[in-house]
Design a protein around this motif. Structure first.
Motif, short mmCIF file in Angstrom:
data_model
loop_
_atom_site.label_atom_id
_atom_site.label_comp_id
_atom_site.label_asym_id
_atom_site.label_seq_id
_atom_site.Cartn_x
_atom_site.Cartn_y
_atom_site.Cartn_z
N GLY A 51 0.78 -1.23 0.00
CA GLY A 51 0.00 0.00 0.00
C GLY A 51 0.81 1.28 0.00
O GLY A 51 0.26 2.36 0.24
N LYS A 52 2.09 1.21 -0.29
CA LYS A 52 2.93 2.41 -0.26
C LYS A 52 2.47 3.46 -1.27
O LYS A 52 2.30 4.63 -0.92
N THR A 53 2.27 3.05 -2.51
CA THR A 53 1.88 4.01 -3.55
C THR A 53 0.46 4.53 -3.31
O THR A 53 0.20 5.73 -3.46
N THR A 54 -0.45 3.67 -2.90
CA THR A 54 -1.80 4.11 -2.56
C THR A 54 -1.73 5.15 -1.45
O THR A 54 -2.41 6.18 -1.50
N PHE A 55 -0.90 4.90 -0.45
CA PHE A 55 -0.72 5.85 0.65
C PHE A 55 -0.19 7.18 0.14
O PHE A 55 -0.69 8.25 0.50
N LEU A 56 0.83 7.14 -0.72
CA LEU A 56 1.42 8.38 -1.23
C LEU A 56 0.42 9.19 -2.06
O LEU A 56 0.40 10.42 -1.98
N HIS A 57 -0.40 8.50 -2.85
CA HIS A 57 -1.44 9.21 -3.61
C HIS A 57 -2.40 9.92 -2.65
O HIS A 57 -2.74 11.10 -2.85
N ALA A 58 -2.84 9.22 -1.61
CA ALA A 58 -3.78 9.80 -0.64
C ALA A 58 -3.13 10.95 0.12
O ALA A 58 -3.76 12.00 0.34
N LEU A 59 -1.87 10.78 0.53
CA LEU A 59 -1.16 11.82 1.27
C LEU A 59 -0.98 13.07 0.39
O LEU A 59 -1.21 14.19 0.84
N THR A 60 -0.60 12.86 -0.85
CA THR A 60 -0.45 13.98 -1.78
C THR A 60 -1.76 14.73 -1.94
O THR A 60 -1.81 15.96 -1.86
N ASP A 61 -2.84 14.00 -2.17
CA ASP A 61 -4.16 14.62 -2.35
C ASP A 61 -4.59 15.38 -1.09
O ASP A 61 -5.11 16.50 -1.18
N GLU A 62 -4.37 14.78 0.07
CA GLU A 62 -4.79 15.42 1.32
C GLU A 62 -4.00 16.70 1.58
O GLU A 62 -4.59 17.73 1.95
N ILE A 63 -2.70 16.66 1.40
CA ILE A 63 -1.88 17.87 1.64
C ILE A 63 -2.26 18.97 0.66
O ILE A 63 -2.41 20.14 1.04
N ASN A 64 -2.46 18.62 -0.61
CA ASN A 64 -2.86 19.63 -1.59
C ASN A 64 -4.23 20.21 -1.26
O ASN A 64 -4.45 21.42 -1.41
N ALA A 65 -5.15 19.39 -0.78
CA ALA A 65 -6.50 19.85 -0.45
C ALA A 65 -6.49 20.79 0.77
O ALA A 65 -7.29 21.73 0.84
N GLU A 66 -5.59 20.54 1.71
CA GLU A 66 -5.52 21.38 2.90
C GLU A 66 -5.06 22.79 2.57
O GLU A 66 -5.43 23.74 3.24
N GLY A 67 -4.21 22.94 1.55
CA GLY A 67 -3.85 24.25 1.06
C GLY A 67 -2.68 24.96 1.71
O GLY A 67 -2.33 26.06 1.30
N GLN A 68 -2.06 24.38 2.72
CA GLN A 68 -0.93 25.03 3.37
C GLN A 68 0.39 24.78 2.63
O GLN A 68 1.29 25.62 2.64
N PHE A 69 0.50 23.63 1.98
CA PHE A 69 1.69 23.22 1.24
C PHE A 69 1.25 22.64 -0.10
O PHE A 69 0.10 22.28 -0.28
N TYR A 70 2.20 22.51 -1.00
CA TYR A 70 2.00 21.70 -2.20
C TYR A 70 2.61 20.34 -1.95
O TYR A 70 3.61 20.23 -1.22
#
Length: 187
Positions: A51-70
């Motif tokens: 699940g490493k890549t699935t995790f990274l996709h979710a983490l990337t999406d979550e951080i981008n959605a929060e808007g504090q970082f890219y």
């Protein structure tokens, strides 16, 4: 646009939430989210198909959605078997550029009119490229390098040395806020 299909179990690659059954992804490794938000550089390693890549996709999406970082997910899987340092480094930079084309940072970078990386050699190209990436962004970027253990030999060493140099000097020279190196081996 995906056709409407019933969800199914998946073991062939990254899970896609609207197509595959999966457990809450971010909850499996909450420390990584905290490390990324704190500006840390870290390694995640686990077995194949865990699940490493699935995790990274979710983490990337979550951080981008929060808007504090890219956040940017960059796979290095295509570099498997490349032993030539120059080809490896140019391939890493190409992978970063391709990931950028489909990220929330794409429009900002296209409009930033930043100078091209000039006079870079393979031993400085990644560091200079990541510095240029950071210039002109309105928020600090985090980059998650997936399948980093596909690199080997001098290409891996050169890549890691440039990341370390950028990390050591990031208080003075723009460089990514956080970087994760992810793969099966603990590098």
């Amino acid at each position: 646009m995906d056709p409407v299909m019933p969800k199914r179990f998946n073991i062939a690659g990254p899970c896609i939430p609207n197509r595959h059954y999966l457990l809450p992804v971010i909850a499996r490794l909450p420390e990584a989210r905290l490390l990324a938000k704190q500006g840390d550089y870290f390694v995640i390693h686990a077995a194949r198909q865990s699940g490493k890549t699935t995790f990274l996709h979710a983490l990337t999406d979550e951080i981008n959605a929060e808007g504090q970082f890219y956040a940017l997910h960059c796979s290095l899987e295509e570099l498997q078997g490349i032993t030539d340092m120059t080809l490896g480094i140019y391939s890493i930079v190409d992978g970063i550029q391709m990931a950028m084309e489909y990220s929330p940072m794409a429009n900002l970078r296209a409009n930033a009119n930043q100078p091209k990386v000039a006079n870079a050699t393979p031993t400085t190209l990644v560091r200079r490229g990541l510095t240029q990436l950071c210039i002109g962004l309105d928020k600090p970027p985090s980059i998650f390098f997936d399948e980093v253990d596909c690199l080997s030999g001098q290409a891996l060493i050169t890549f890691l040395r440039q990341l370390r140099d950028g990390y050591n000097n990031r208080a003075r020279i723009p460089f990514p806020w956080s970087i994760a190196l992810v793969g099966m081996r603990d590098i």
